[in-house]
Design a protein around this motif. Structure first.
Motif, mmCIF file in Angstrom:
data_model
loop_
_atom_site.group_PDB
_atom_site.id
_atom_site.type_symbol
_atom_site.label_atom_id
_atom_site.label_comp_id
_atom_site.label_asym_id
_atom_site.label_seq_id
_atom_site.Cartn_x
_atom_site.Cartn_y
_atom_site.Cartn_z
ATOM 1 N N ALA A 239 0.835 -1.203 0.000
ATOM 2 C CA ALA A 239 0.000 0.000 0.000
ATOM 3 C C ALA A 239 0.869 1.252 0.000
ATOM 4 O O ALA A 239 2.057 1.207 0.338
ATOM 5 C CB ALA A 239 -0.915 -0.005 1.224
ATOM 6 N N GLU A 240 0.261 2.380 -0.375
ATOM 7 C CA GLU A 240 1.006 3.646 -0.355
ATOM 8 C C GLU A 240 1.572 3.909 1.030
ATOM 9 O O GLU A 240 2.704 4.357 1.181
ATOM 10 C CB GLU A 240 0.081 4.791 -0.779
ATOM 11 N N LYS A 241 0.769 3.588 2.076
ATOM 12 C CA LYS A 241 1.274 3.598 3.437
ATOM 13 C C LYS A 241 1.198 2.161 3.945
ATOM 14 O O LYS A 241 0.138 1.680 4.308
ATOM 15 C CB LYS A 241 0.449 4.514 4.341
ATOM 16 N N PRO A 242 2.330 1.443 3.951
ATOM 17 C CA PRO A 242 2.307 0.041 4.372
ATOM 18 C C PRO A 242 1.734 -0.112 5.787
ATOM 19 O O PRO A 242 1.960 0.722 6.662
ATOM 20 C CB PRO A 242 3.777 -0.371 4.322
ATOM 21 N N THR A 243 0.991 -1.187 5.989
ATOM 22 C CA THR A 243 0.321 -1.404 7.269
ATOM 23 C C THR A 243 1.307 -1.845 8.344
ATOM 24 O O THR A 243 2.079 -2.788 8.149
ATOM 25 C CB THR A 243 -0.780 -2.466 7.122
ATOM 26 N N ASP A 244 1.284 -1.153 9.459
ATOM 27 C CA ASP A 244 1.966 -1.602 10.672
ATOM 28 C C ASP A 244 0.944 -2.400 11.471
ATOM 29 O O ASP A 244 -0.067 -1.845 11.912
ATOM 30 C CB ASP A 244 2.455 -0.396 11.477
ATOM 31 N N ILE A 245 1.174 -3.688 11.666
ATOM 32 C CA ILE A 245 0.148 -4.550 12.230
ATOM 33 C C ILE A 245 -0.196 -4.193 13.669
ATOM 34 O O ILE A 245 -1.351 -4.295 14.087
ATOM 35 C CB ILE A 245 0.549 -6.042 12.112
ATOM 36 N N VAL A 246 0.774 -3.747 14.448
ATOM 37 C CA VAL A 246 0.483 -3.347 15.832
ATOM 38 C C VAL A 246 -0.396 -2.105 15.836
ATOM 39 O O VAL A 246 -1.410 -2.034 16.539
ATOM 40 C CB VAL A 246 1.786 -3.097 16.617
ATOM 41 N N HIS A 337 -7.860 -21.024 16.438
ATOM 42 C CA HIS A 337 -7.110 -20.045 15.659
ATOM 43 C C HIS A 337 -6.231 -19.228 16.583
ATOM 44 O O HIS A 337 -6.584 -18.971 17.743
ATOM 45 C CB HIS A 337 -8.034 -19.112 14.867
ATOM 46 N N SER A 338 -5.087 -18.836 16.043
ATOM 47 C CA SER A 338 -4.161 -17.979 16.784
ATOM 48 C C SER A 338 -4.234 -16.560 16.242
ATOM 49 O O SER A 338 -4.831 -16.301 15.197
ATOM 50 C CB SER A 338 -2.730 -18.512 16.646
ATOM 51 N N GLY A 339 -3.606 -15.644 16.984
ATOM 52 C CA GLY A 339 -3.555 -14.247 16.581
ATOM 53 C C GLY A 339 -2.132 -13.736 16.605
ATOM 54 O O GLY A 339 -1.300 -14.207 17.387
ATOM 55 N N ALA A 340 -1.838 -12.751 15.761
ATOM 56 C CA ALA A 340 -0.467 -12.306 15.529
ATOM 57 C C ALA A 340 0.261 -11.892 16.795
ATOM 58 O O ALA A 340 1.461 -12.113 16.923
ATOM 59 C CB ALA A 340 -0.466 -11.150 14.536
ATOM 60 N N ALA A 341 -0.424 -11.292 17.747
ATOM 61 C CA ALA A 341 0.266 -10.852 18.961
ATOM 62 C C ALA A 341 0.603 -12.004 19.882
ATOM 63 O O ALA A 341 1.355 -11.836 20.845
ATOM 64 C CB ALA A 341 -0.581 -9.822 19.703
#
Length: 385
Positions: A239-246, A337-341
């Protein structure tokens, strides 16, 4: 004894789980602000209810990232059980626009098993689009797939919930969020929200960014990746502004909308409670899923090298097939299911275990935090003693 103290209780025979949790909280690699929650039910009995770390309590909520997907898949399972949805119907049967660019033969089953090939969009999503499942679905209906649909597996990290949600909306006229609230969260009193009300916002602790060790920092630096690889597209780094997942997980819009791929907010009690409700053990309301539906949704659909992560992925119908992946102590057909954090929730229908783990600081390298392996092993050992 110095270090982070453990709050809560365990049933007789589960003392080793408490000791393992205390070791997790006091892992020197995590730092002094590490905080987590752990809850488990076995055969309907609450056997573990623990928490510890700065600012966190039993009722604290945190972003659970992709553990949200479990709630979305549960609603789909309920609709299949009701006879409203057919897993082997083409997605385009319910959602005609999705059939563009050779996606017309992809089934709902294959979509849920991360086989559609549309892991993202060519030019990425804005932050506003990424928080809006309808916007994601509209973009991806016309997106050319990145591999031939149905032929390979690749984790649809940010978008699979939106795709499943659009199928549900086309069939029922309602959102997954609305059905989850009505049939799951409210009747079972769960502290696991897919669409966080403002009244609960004061209980939420923001996720803290990862604090990698020097060795982990070196590994990250040696493998920078590309925003235009499949992994980069799937995690919206193109994306134009890449996503920071946190940053994304902590955003008001994502939480309030209940973005179905990673916008849920909950506690370990809420995660474990949802999977207990799936099993129904000890609950007046009974089980959400009957044995036939639970068996079908626990059946492995995808097993192979993940085109997004490069690692092995094993998916049931949406849910992770946990016993075939990191948790061989679990019974076949366990779903979760797990989550990224670092969060993880699951139901083991063979051993009648419902589990929820939640942590505040983002775990390295993302996904179910490594400590879950030790916690689950200790829990199963106690449950089967």
């Amino acid at each position: 004894m110095s270090g982070i103290e453990v709050g809560g209780t365990v049933a007789a025979g589960y003392e080793d789980v408490r000791e393992e949790f205390a070791a997790v909280l006091n892992n020197p690699d995590e730092g002094p602000d590490h905080a987590a929650q752990l809850v488990a039910h076995v055969r309907g009995e609450l056997v573990v209810d623990l928490w510890g770390g700065p600012h966190i309590g039993a009722d604290s909520l945190t972003p659970v990232y992709s553990s949200t997907k479990g709630a979305a898949y549960l609603v789909v399972a309920l609709l299949v059980q009701d006879g409203v949805l057919d897993l082997d119907r083409e997605v385009a049967f319910y959602w005609p626009e999705f059939g563009a660019h050779g996606k017309d033969r992809l089934t709902v089953r294959e979509l849920l098993a991360h086989r559609s090939g549309v892991v993202g969009a060519d030019t990425g999503f804005t932050a506003e689009e990424l928080a809006d499942d309808r916007a994601i679905a509209e973009r991806l209906a016309g997106q050319r797939p990145y591999w031939r649909p149905g032929t390979a597996v690749g984790y649809h990290a940010y978008v699979v919930g939106a795709l499943a949600g659009e199928v549900v909306r086309r069939v029922t006229g309602r959102t997954i969020q609305e059905i989850y609230e009505e049939r799951v969260r409210a009747p079972y009193g769960l502290d696991f929200f897919v669409g966080l009300p403002d009244s609960e916002a004061g209980r939420v602790l923001d996720t803290l960014p990862m604090a990698p060790t020097p060795a982990q920092q070196a590994e990250i630096a040696a493998n920078p990746g590309s925003g235009h690889s499949l992994g980069g597209i799937a995690f919206n780094l193109n994306a134009e502004k890449p996503t920071d997942i946190v940053e994304a997980g902590n955003s008001y819009a994502l939480r309030a909308n209940g973005q179905l791929s990673f916008g849920g907010v909950g506690s370990a009690r809420g995660l474990a409670g949802m999977y207990r409700a799936i099993l129904g053990d000890g609950l007046e309301q009974g089980a959400l899923l009957n044995e036939e539906t639970l068996a079908e949704f626990g059946q492995i659909q995808s097993d192979g090298t993940d085109l997004v992560s490069g690692a092995r992925s094993v998916f049931a119908v949406g849910f992770g097939a946990l016993s075939a992946e990191k948790y061989p102590v679990l019974g076949h057909g366990s779903i979760g299911h797990s989550g990224a954090a670092g969060s993880l929730g699951f139901a083991d229908p063979r051993q009648r275990i419902a589990y929820g783990y939640n942590r505040r600081r983002f775990a390295y390298p993302g996904g179910a935090a490594p400590e879950n392996v030790h916690l689950v092993r200790a829990l199963v050992r106690a449950a089967t003693a």
